[in-house]
Design an enzyme around this catalytic site. Structure first.
Site, PDB file in Angstrom:
ATOM      1  N   SER A 182       2.327   6.226  12.421  1.00 43.12           N
ATOM      2  CA  SER A 182       1.848   6.771  13.691  1.00 43.12           C
ATOM      3  C   SER A 182       1.195   5.694  14.561  1.00 43.12           C
ATOM      4  O   SER A 182       0.759   4.653  14.058  1.00 43.12           O
ATOM      5  CB  SER A 182       0.818   7.864  13.417  1.00 43.12           C
ATOM      6  OG  SER A 182      -0.323   7.295  12.795  1.00 43.12           O
ATOM      7  N   ARG A 217      -1.624   6.113  16.013  1.00 43.86           N
ATOM      8  CA  ARG A 217      -3.046   6.144  15.618  1.00 43.86           C
ATOM      9  C   ARG A 217      -3.304   5.169  14.449  1.00 43.86           C
ATOM     10  O   ARG A 217      -4.207   4.338  14.502  1.00 43.86           O
ATOM     11  CB  ARG A 217      -3.366   7.581  15.201  1.00 43.86           C
ATOM     12  CG  ARG A 217      -4.812   7.918  15.048  1.00 43.86           C
ATOM     13  CD  ARG A 217      -4.970   9.398  14.723  1.00 43.86           C
ATOM     14  NE  ARG A 217      -4.165   9.826  13.590  1.00 43.86           N
ATOM     15  CZ  ARG A 217      -3.380  10.900  13.565  1.00 43.86           C
ATOM     16  NH1 ARG A 217      -3.285  11.676  14.602  1.00 43.86           N
ATOM     17  NH2 ARG A 217      -2.681  11.206  12.493  1.00 43.86           N
ATOM     18  N   GLY A 218      -2.469   5.278  13.397  1.00 46.13           N
ATOM     19  CA  GLY A 218      -2.651   4.435  12.203  1.00 46.13           C
ATOM     20  C   GLY A 218      -2.376   2.970  12.509  1.00 46.13           C
ATOM     21  O   GLY A 218      -3.158   2.092  12.138  1.00 46.13           O
ATOM     22  N   LYS A 260       0.915  -1.142   0.000  1.00 45.10           N
ATOM     23  CA  LYS A 260       0.000   0.000   0.000  1.00 45.10           C
ATOM     24  C   LYS A 260       0.955   1.192   0.000  1.00 45.10           C
ATOM     25  O   LYS A 260       1.548   1.539   1.019  1.00 45.10           O
ATOM     26  CB  LYS A 260      -0.871  -0.067   1.253  1.00 45.10           C
ATOM     27  CG  LYS A 260      -1.976   0.953   1.303  1.00 45.10           C
ATOM     28  CD  LYS A 260      -1.415   2.254   1.770  1.00 45.10           C
ATOM     29  CE  LYS A 260      -2.427   3.283   2.118  1.00 45.10           C
ATOM     30  NZ  LYS A 260      -1.861   4.618   2.022  1.00 45.10           N
ATOM     31  N   GLU A 315       5.488  -0.701  13.549  1.00 41.11           N
ATOM     32  CA  GLU A 315       6.543   0.047  14.249  1.00 41.11           C
ATOM     33  C   GLU A 315       6.040   1.475  14.296  1.00 41.11           C
ATOM     34  O   GLU A 315       5.796   2.084  13.257  1.00 41.11           O
ATOM     35  CB  GLU A 315       7.845  -0.116  13.457  1.00 41.11           C
ATOM     36  CG  GLU A 315       9.073   0.296  14.201  1.00 41.11           C
ATOM     37  CD  GLU A 315       9.556   1.633  13.735  1.00 41.11           C
ATOM     38  OE1 GLU A 315       9.165   2.627  14.396  1.00 41.11           O
ATOM     39  OE2 GLU A 315      10.280   1.705  12.742  1.00 41.11           O
ATOM     40  N   GLU A 346       4.869  11.462  21.631  1.00 41.13           N
ATOM     41  CA  GLU A 346       5.838  11.845  20.606  1.00 41.13           C
ATOM     42  C   GLU A 346       5.396  13.133  19.894  1.00 41.13           C
ATOM     43  O   GLU A 346       4.232  13.295  19.539  1.00 41.13           O
ATOM     44  CB  GLU A 346       5.935  10.720  19.575  1.00 41.13           C
ATOM     45  CG  GLU A 346       6.922  10.981  18.455  1.00 41.13           C
ATOM     46  CD  GLU A 346       6.919   9.873  17.388  1.00 41.13           C
ATOM     47  OE1 GLU A 346       7.998   9.499  16.944  1.00 41.13           O
ATOM     48  OE2 GLU A 346       5.822   9.403  17.002  1.00 41.13           O
ATOM     49  N   CYS A 373      12.372   7.626  13.691  1.00 40.21           N
ATOM     50  CA  CYS A 373      11.671   6.976  14.812  1.00 40.21           C
ATOM     51  C   CYS A 373      12.573   6.873  16.027  1.00 40.21           C
ATOM     52  O   CYS A 373      12.080   6.677  17.143  1.00 40.21           O
ATOM     53  CB  CYS A 373      11.147   5.614  14.396  1.00 40.21           C
ATOM     54  SG  CYS A 373      12.281   4.688  13.405  1.00 40.21           S
TER      55      CYS A 373
HETATM   56  P1  NAP Z   1       0.237   7.522   9.403  1.00 39.30           P
HETATM   57  O1  NAP Z   1      -0.829   8.532   9.487  1.00 39.30           O
HETATM   58  O2  NAP Z   1       0.270   6.512  10.484  1.00 39.30           O
HETATM   59  O3  NAP Z   1       0.064   6.772   7.996  1.00 39.30           O
HETATM   60  C1  NAP Z   1       0.893   5.705   7.592  1.00 39.30           C
HETATM   61  C2  NAP Z   1       0.179   4.896   6.535  1.00 39.30           C
HETATM   62  O4  NAP Z   1      -0.925   4.218   7.128  1.00 39.30           O
HETATM   63  C3  NAP Z   1      -0.383   5.753   5.432  1.00 39.30           C
HETATM   64  O5  NAP Z   1      -0.222   5.068   4.227  1.00 39.30           O
HETATM   65  C4  NAP Z   1      -1.846   5.890   5.781  1.00 39.30           C
HETATM   66  O6  NAP Z   1      -2.684   5.967   4.668  1.00 39.30           O
HETATM   67  C5  NAP Z   1      -2.131   4.574   6.500  1.00 39.30           C
HETATM   68  N1  NAP Z   1      -3.145   4.721   7.536  1.00 39.30           N
HETATM   69  C6  NAP Z   1      -3.131   5.599   8.560  1.00 39.30           C
HETATM   70  N2  NAP Z   1      -4.211   5.419   9.339  1.00 39.30           N
HETATM   71  C7  NAP Z   1      -4.917   4.405   8.782  1.00 39.30           C
HETATM   72  C8  NAP Z   1      -6.150   3.761   9.112  1.00 39.30           C
HETATM   73  N3  NAP Z   1      -6.884   4.135  10.148  1.00 39.30           N
HETATM   74  N4  NAP Z   1      -6.568   2.768   8.314  1.00 39.30           N
HETATM   75  C9  NAP Z   1      -5.851   2.379   7.231  1.00 39.30           C
HETATM   76  N5  NAP Z   1      -4.701   2.976   6.864  1.00 39.30           N
HETATM   77  C10 NAP Z   1      -4.238   3.957   7.626  1.00 39.30           C
HETATM   78  O7  NAP Z   1       1.623   8.162   9.329  1.00 39.30           O
HETATM   79  P2  NAP Z   1       2.264   9.115   8.216  1.00 39.30           P
HETATM   80  O8  NAP Z   1       1.227   9.783   7.401  1.00 39.30           O
HETATM   81  O9  NAP Z   1       3.239   8.295   7.487  1.00 39.30           O
HETATM   82  O10 NAP Z   1       3.008  10.168   9.083  1.00 39.30           O
HETATM   83  C11 NAP Z   1       2.260  10.974   9.933  1.00 39.30           C
HETATM   84  C12 NAP Z   1       2.694  10.780  11.354  1.00 39.30           C
HETATM   85  O11 NAP Z   1       3.123   9.452  11.634  1.00 39.30           O
HETATM   86  C13 NAP Z   1       3.889  11.621  11.705  1.00 39.30           C
HETATM   87  O12 NAP Z   1       3.570  12.924  12.008  1.00 39.30           O
HETATM   88  C14 NAP Z   1       4.447  10.854  12.877  1.00 39.30           C
HETATM   89  O13 NAP Z   1       3.790  11.192  14.070  1.00 39.30           O
HETATM   90  C15 NAP Z   1       4.163   9.445  12.589  1.00 39.30           C
HETATM   91  N6  NAP Z   1       5.319   8.680  12.112  1.00 39.30           N
HETATM   92  C16 NAP Z   1       6.075   8.029  13.015  1.00 39.30           C
HETATM   93  C17 NAP Z   1       7.144   7.283  12.599  1.00 39.30           C
HETATM   94  C18 NAP Z   1       7.979   6.550  13.560  1.00 39.30           C
HETATM   95  O14 NAP Z   1       8.830   5.839  13.115  1.00 39.30           O
HETATM   96  N7  NAP Z   1       7.782   6.694  14.827  1.00 39.30           N
HETATM   97  C19 NAP Z   1       7.447   7.181  11.251  1.00 39.30           C
HETATM   98  C20 NAP Z   1       6.664   7.857  10.337  1.00 39.30           C
HETATM   99  C21 NAP Z   1       5.593   8.592  10.782  1.00 39.30           C
HETATM  100  P3  NAP Z   1      -2.951   7.337   3.890  1.00 39.30           P
HETATM  101  O15 NAP Z   1      -1.727   8.181   4.027  1.00 39.30           O
HETATM  102  O16 NAP Z   1      -3.201   6.899   2.506  1.00 39.30           O
HETATM  103  O17 NAP Z   1      -4.113   7.961   4.559  1.00 39.30           O
END
Ligand code: NAP
Length: 519
Positions: free
Chosen positions: A241, A243-244, A183, A264, A392, A301
């Site tokens: 994240s 949340r995701g 994805k 992760e 974070e 991360c």
């Molecule tokens: P994200 O919001 O968690 O999204 C990551 C992937 O998962 C994206 O492809 C997103 O899809 C998908 N996704 C998110 N929520 C979902 C759900 N409820 N159902 C299905 N798919 C879902 O993270 P991000 O956009 O990559 O980065 C945003 C935030 O993530 C950052 O600000 C940071 O806080 C965190 N982050 C943390 C790390 C770490 O290693 N700790 C690394 C990267 C990011 P779509 O984008 O297509 O919506």
């Protein structure tokens, strides 16, 4: 290749009506290519192809899969500047970082190819029959690891190469014998498509089945949700994240057949600084931590988001030097306006907490999406009572906590969420005298660094990149290093099987010449 389309196995399609573009955060403008999100039917086709491909792919030899994975590395290198330019356009990261991350990706792929070429990773264990045993004879039992089935990988926003399309999750799943459906991350869909094309070329050249790999575009959560819910998908890899990751974990648990989600996620990577070492090398640690905090605009991360030390002159001196080092560092471009906005908003929430003192937060580059590194400070007592400060803030942001005593420091550590890493800055003697701090840290993290910085994750066999929830969803595994392959396999036993029907890894004459544990 048509850049905006999905790779459904070896076929490019774009039948849907939902389109999107990526964004150049440095120029603050959208990039040219239009990507078409995968439709529900395209998702079904990709999973059906992966399911069919699994029947063939799981029976390929380790050596055949090693050739495939090495060919992926070669095809990625052959993309040369096209890939580097696309990466830079879609992330705002400099060319040096793009090339460095490409090198890491190649090394990861080659590490898995080497693991396969050697072959012992399947953990072949043979309990030899003992028919004379009383009161019951012991039967011949032989176990090895076998692949789970089609795996869905979510590309990471912050590692477009090393933890995305052909990154650690994909490389380890393909090595295990699992077809992969990526994805694609919408922030770097072009980089993802180029790499997807490299994987498909490598698959064709090495005779791998159609469907061993697919890459699906998406700009919202629906594609990922359909994939994780699909009954034929058997496991999920995710970086992003909390949340995701949590939403996907819950979704996978609610399926009629729950499946593992290896996510992760967030981490603030606590650093404990003890006074003797800090006093001896104050400026060294101030410089080293200023670099680590701001590296890659803090979008790692393992970024050190929390520093704990005892209140007093030694920590105050360190703090002053750290702030002056941080002020020398320019604001840097974040990956995407959405990440920049989330950083700004999380920073604002954190900075508005009672008792928090902002030591530096100066923007040296007045340009959209550029973030200054920021250092804030608070008392141990207030930190302990405020869970918002334990979260974070993804970006160049670090909270210094002044503790009243080592006992308070230990209570703080014990009350932290699970983390990827912790670091201890101390002389050997003071570390020995504060062993309870080391033990408290060990309970909360997957990797403990002595006199160093947490950023810079070596790819090697003994690396652990994971940790107690919410750093990851399963602290028994690592997302980095060749042991990551264990996420995509299950143990399997053959009981009383004739030698001619056993897989080569378990045959009596050991034709693969691998390590077989005989009991
Ligand atoms: P994200 O919001 O968690 O999204 C990551 C992937 O998962 C994206 O492809 C997103 O899809 C998908 N996704 C998110 N929520 C979902 C759900 N409820 N159902 C299905 N798919 C879902 O993270 P991000 O956009 O990559 O980065 C945003 C935030 O993530 C950052 O600000 C940071 O806080 C965190 N982050 C943390 C790390 C770490 O290693 N700790 C690394 C990267 C990011 P779509 O984008 O297509 O919506």
């Amino acid at each position: 290749m048509e850049l905006g389309k999905n790779h459904i196995g070896f076929t490019y399609t774009a039948t849907g009506g939902k389109t999107f573009t990526t964004f150049n955060p440095k120029l603050n403008q959208a990039n040219d290519i239009t990507f078409t999100e995968a439709t529900s039917e395209e998702i079904d086709t990709a999973v059906a192809l992966a399911t069919e491909a699994f029947n063939l792919y799981k029976n390929t030899s380790c050596k055949e899969r090693a050739l495939f994975i090495n060919a992926i590395a070669d095809e990625i290198l052959a993309l040369d500047d096209t890939l580097v330019q696309m990466y830079c356009q879609e992330t705002g990261l400099p060319e040096g970082r793009a090339k460095g991350e490409r090198g890491r990706t190649i090394f990861q792929l080659q590490s898995f190819a080497n693991l396969l070429s050697e072959g012992s990773w399947v953990d072949a264990t043979i309990d030899v029959a003992n028919l004379d045993r009383t009161p019951f004879p012991k039967l011949d039992l032989r176990r090895m690891d076998i692949p789970l089935g089609p795996v869905v990988v979510f590309g990471a926003s912050n590692f477009p190469l090393a933890y995305s399309t052909a990154g650690g999750d994909t490389a380890s799943a393909l090595a295990a014998g699992c077809p992969v459906i990526v994805k694609s991350h919408p922030m770097h869909a072009g980089t993802g498509t180029l790499v997807a094309e490299a994987i498909c070329k490598a698959a064709k050249k090495t005779g791998m089945p159609d469907g061993v790999f697919s890459n699906l575009n998406s700009s919202g959560i629906e594609v990922g949700q359909q994939l994780v819910s699909h009954p034929k998908v058997k496991a999920v890899g995710f970086t992003g994240s909390i949340r995701g990751g949590r939403a996907l974990l819950d979704l996978a648990a609610k399926r009629p057949e729950p499946i593992p989600v290896f996510a992760e996620m967030g981490s603030i990577n606590p650093v404990v600084m003890l006074h003797k070492e800090l006093e001896k090398n104050t400026s060294y640690w101030a410089e080293a931590y200023a670099q680590s905090i701001s590296l890659g605009a803090g979008q790692f991360c393992t970024q050190p988001g929390l520093i704990l030390s005892l209140k007093g002159e030694v920590f105050t001196n360190f703090t002053n030097l750290l702030v002056s080092e941080i002020k020398k560092i320019d604001s840097s471009c974040m990956l995407h306006p959405a990440i920049f906005e989330e950083f700004q908003s999380n920073k604002k929430i954190s900075q508005s907490q009672s008792g928090l003192e902002v030591l530096t937060d100066e923007n040296s580059v007045e340009s959209p999406n550029f973030a200054p590194p920021s250092i804030v400070r608070i008392d141990g007592d207030l930190f302990l009572k405020n869970p918002i400060l334990h979260q974070e803030v993804f970006g160049p942001y670090t909270l210094l906590v002044e503790c009243e005593s080592l006992a308070q420091m230990r209570t703080i550590i014990t009350n932290l969420d699970g983390q990827l890493t912790a670091s201890l800055i101390a002389t050997e003697d003071e570390a020995k005298a504060s062993f309870e701090i080391i033990e408290a840290l060990q309970n909360r993290v997957g990797r403990l660094v002595f006199n160093g910085v947490p950023t810079g994750v070596e790819v090697c066999n003994s690396m652990v990149h994971g940790g107690p929830y919410p750093a990851s969803t399963d602290s028994r595994f690592s997302a980095v290093g060749v042991h990551a392959i264990k996420r995509w396999v299950r143990p399997f036993s053959f009981q009383n099987f004739p030698d001619s029907l056993l897989p080569e890894a378990l045959k009596e004459q050991n034709p693969l010449d691998i390590k077989q544990t005989r009991i």
